[in-house]
Motif scaffolding. Structure first.
Motif, PDB file in Angstrom:
ATOM      1  N   ASP A   1      -6.374   0.932  -1.615  1.00  0.00           N
ATOM      2  CA  ASP A   1      -5.719   0.221  -0.570  1.00  0.00           C
ATOM      3  C   ASP A   1      -5.816  -1.355  -0.608  1.00  0.00           C
ATOM      4  OD1 ASP A   1      -8.454  -0.677  -0.423  1.00  0.00           O
ATOM      5  OD2 ASP A   1      -8.923   0.161   1.823  1.00  0.00           O
TER       6      ASP A   1
ATOM      7  N   GLY B   1     -11.433   8.450   0.150  1.00  0.00           N
ATOM      8  CA  GLY B   1     -12.061   7.245   0.898  1.00  0.00           C
ATOM      9  C   GLY B   1     -13.385   7.263   1.281  1.00  0.00           C
TER      10      GLY B   1
ATOM     11  N   GLN C   1      -3.147  -2.193  -6.301  1.00  0.00           N
ATOM     12  CA  GLN C   1      -4.601  -1.241  -6.253  1.00  0.00           C
ATOM     13  C   GLN C   1      -5.689  -1.451  -7.176  1.00  0.00           C
ATOM     14  OE1 GLN C   1      -3.299   2.737  -6.868  1.00  0.00           O
ATOM     15  NE2 GLN C   1      -1.619   2.716  -5.228  1.00  0.00           N
TER      16      GLN C   1
ATOM     17  N   THR D   1      -9.142   2.609   3.150  1.00  0.00           N
ATOM     18  CA  THR D   1      -8.006   3.358   3.902  1.00  0.00           C
ATOM     19  C   THR D   1      -7.459   4.245   2.570  1.00  0.00           C
ATOM     20  OG1 THR D   1      -6.384   1.768   3.672  1.00  0.00           O
ATOM     21  CG2 THR D   1      -7.429   2.070   5.731  1.00  0.00           C
ATOM     22  N   GLY D   2      -7.956   4.144   1.318  1.00  0.00           N
ATOM     23  CA  GLY D   2      -7.302   4.851   0.262  1.00  0.00           C
ATOM     24  C   GLY D   2      -8.534   5.195  -0.727  1.00  0.00           C
ATOM     25  N   SER D   3      -7.947   5.769  -1.749  1.00  0.00           N
ATOM     26  CA  SER D   3      -9.011   6.293  -2.759  1.00  0.00           C
ATOM     27  C   SER D   3      -9.632   5.229  -3.120  1.00  0.00           C
ATOM     28  CB  SER D   3      -8.162   6.948  -4.018  1.00  0.00           C
ATOM     29  OG  SER D   3      -7.542   8.262  -3.550  1.00  0.00           O
TER      30      SER D   3
END
Length: 609
Positions: A254, A211, A283, A233-235
């Motif tokens: 995210d 991230g 996503q 908050t994610g890849s």
């Protein structure tokens, strides 16, 4: 008779969870491209309904990139093969081909002179290679990584620089030309998914599965800063720069896409995707910034056009991502297609023409492959490998909740012209339903294909062997009238003539016979030009023409009154043509076809004099 390919309605990009989708834009700003299956699809960025397809790869294509000149495209596949082909000619003439690495190509990058290419991916001896696009001679070494390389970017100004990132959590910086290893950067703590130089060459940015976002000097590779405020908050799977190099767009797991300002190192705009019922499908795995157009791709394949001023999704492009396995055409020439993953879409070709886009059938749809679709009187009936038959309305493009469990795999279905009966062929029996999907009859004989006479009085079926059963229908009660033995091969398709007592039969050997239903005698057995299993047959509204499709990738249009007159559409789809249907309201003889390449095609046939 001759034909013209009028339109190709492209599928969405092929996506895989945990992998980035690569988009590339025409330097002139008119089109963008991506890959699905063995094909590269080029779509108009203003009107995405307009598309063309490049289908010369023999394995799944993973990435395609325009050259800065716009005259060539390089595309790579899972076997490590790269094809370089021109964009000027409709035939897309091949310039050269090379296998720089022994495994999947993950990414490609051109230099600003459109002379050199760097290819990276998953190889056994090496993970990347730099070469001249015309002579294919080496222009440097791509070293420094120990795992699959995910992305590559080349600085578009001299002195040339290149940067790569990989699953070994590193970014490698190169000087060129020739490209030579300069240093390894280890700021990320997980897989690094993308790196990209700014258009002016002053910077490059890296994003990863941790991230994190890092900004570097484009000439030296020195780290300038990390972007932390308001981050993902994610890849993060993809990054794309604005044309003026002041901002960049990131897309992440995210379910958001963000615009970042380089000078303030902060988020300018956040786009949240929430259109799909499944959060995973939202996503964001790929993006593109081309002129005023900002695109972000969802894991579902959906292409989202982002409005950077309002922070909203201005439009979304939906469609199939998997092979289309079923096709039906309504009376107003709306196309309904079902695919391998259970999705059903409507294409308003009759009213939209060259602006036709896919509209998803809402409601409780299928959870597995759609095997057959039939439409009568604004009612859509579909069968799927989830062992159900479902009913919906063609007007509002929505399933109405009527679901019938068949008890075994429904292989085929057919309805009468007045929608009074629907017959479903399964591996155990043949089931008859009325217009309200109430079961009114059953014939306990295994069936694989079925068709119904236009008046509903007769039902034709076969168990997939070489016999055809002609059954009389009396309000759902089926009585055997006769059996016709088709000695040529196993029956795969049946199509009753709309007016005459003639039945068209296709088999697994590519042969098409016409039978007189009353006598059971052969009317025509000369249509034997397909070289593989017949997948679909359909009569034109007038009953003068029959269209056929096959696993041999070809489509034929036959003239009933002049049996030796035919139109051959060779290589209509990649691998297999799964279904083909006549349209009803066009002035020209027009057909729609679908296939393994997940594309929908419209063909115009020139009628004979």
């Amino acid at each position: 008779m001759s034909y013209t390919k009028k339109y190709t309605f492209a599928p969405l990009p092929q996506t895989n969870r945990g992998e980035a989708v690569k988009l590339s834009a025409d330097p002139k700003g008119k089109t963008f491209l991506y890959t699905n299956g063995k094909s590269v699809f080029i779509r108009d960025i203003e009107n995405p309904a307009l598309a063309t397809e490049y289908a010369e790869h023999t394995a799944r294509v993973t990435v395609a990139r325009y050259s800065p000149s716009g005259f060539y495209i390089a595309s790579g596949d899972i076997n490590g093969n790269i094809r370089i082909w021109d964009t000027v000619n409709e035939e897309h003439i091949l310039k050269s081909t090379i296998q720089p690495i022994s495994g999947r190509i993950s990414d490609l990058a051109w230099d600003s002179e459109s002379k050199r290419i760097i290819a990276v991916g998953e190889g056994k001896e090496r993970f990347g290679h730099a070469f001249m696009f015309d002579s294919l001679s080496s222009t440097g070494e791509i070293t420094g990584h120990s795992k699959v390389v995910n992305h590559v970017s080349i600085r578009q100004q001299r002195p040339f620089r290149a940067v790569t990132c990989a699953d070994d959590m590193s970014v490698v910086f190169y000087h060129g030309v020739p490209f030579k290893y300069q240093k390894t950067i280890r700021d990320h703590t997980r897989f690094v998914n993308a790196v990209e130089f700014s258009p002016n060459g002053d910077y490059f940015v890296s994003v990863g599965a941790d991230g994190k976002i890092f900004l570097y000097d484009g000439k030296t590779g020195d780290k300038i800063d990390e972007f932390t405020e308001g981050g993902h908050t994610g890849s993060i799977f993809s990054v794309a720069w604005s044309p003026d190099s002041t901002q960049f767009l990131t897309s992440a797991a995210d379910c958001t896409a963000k615009i970042w300002d380089v000078s303030s190192k902060s988020v300018v705009q956040t786009f949240t995707m929430n259109s799909a019922p499944n959060a995973v499908d939202n996503q964001q795995v790929g993006n593109l910034w081309q002129g005023d157009h900002l695109l972000s791709v969802s894991l579902s394949g959906e292409i989202n056009y982002l409005d950077k001023n309002s922070g909203t999704i201005s439009r979304s492009i939906d469609g199939h991502t998997k092979a289309i396995t079923a096709l039906a055409v309504s009376s107003d020439d709306t196309l309904f297609t079902g695919s391998y993953d259970g999705r059903v879409y409507a294409w308003n070709y009759g009213s939209a023409g060259d602006k036709t886009m896919a509209v998803h059938m809402e409601g409780d749809g299928h959870s597995n492959q759609v095997t057959s679709i039939a439409i009568k009187n604004n009612t859509l009936i579909s069968a799927g490998m989830d062992d159900t038959v479902r009913q919906g309305a063609t007007t509002d493009k929505k399933y109405n909740g009527k679901i019938v469990t068949t008890g075994s795999l429904p292989r085929s279905l057919a309805t009468s012209a007045d929608n009074s009966i629907t017959v479903v062929a399964t591996g155990d029996n043949m089931q008859v339903y009325d217009a309200d999907m109430k079961k009114i009859g059953q014939e306990d004989t295994a069936s694989s294909v079925v068709d119904v006479q236009s008046n509903g009085k007769r039902v034709f079926t076969s168990d997939g062997q070489n016999n055809i059963r002609v059954l009389d229908n009396d309000n759902g009660k089926l009585t055997l009238n006769k059996e016709i033995v088709h000695g040529a091969g196993n029956v795969t398709v049946l199509a009753s003539h709309p007016e005459l007592n003639i039945l068209a039969v296709g088999d697994n050997g590519g042969r098409i016979y016409l039978y007189d239903v009353e006598s059971g005698e052969t009317v025509n057995q000369k249509w034997v030009f397909h070289s593989g299993r017949i997948t679909a047959l359909d009569w034109s509204t007038c009953g003068c023409f029959l269209v056929s499709s096959s696993v041999d990738t070809n489509i034929y249009v036959w003239n009933k009154d002049k049996p030796f007159k035919k139109v051959a559409i060779k290589n209509a789809h990649v691998d297999v043509v799964n279904s083909v249907r006549f349209l009803h309201k066009t002035e020209q003889l027009t057909i729609a076809s679908v296939g393994q390449d997940a594309a929908v095609r419209i063909w115009e046939i020139q009628k004979p004099e």
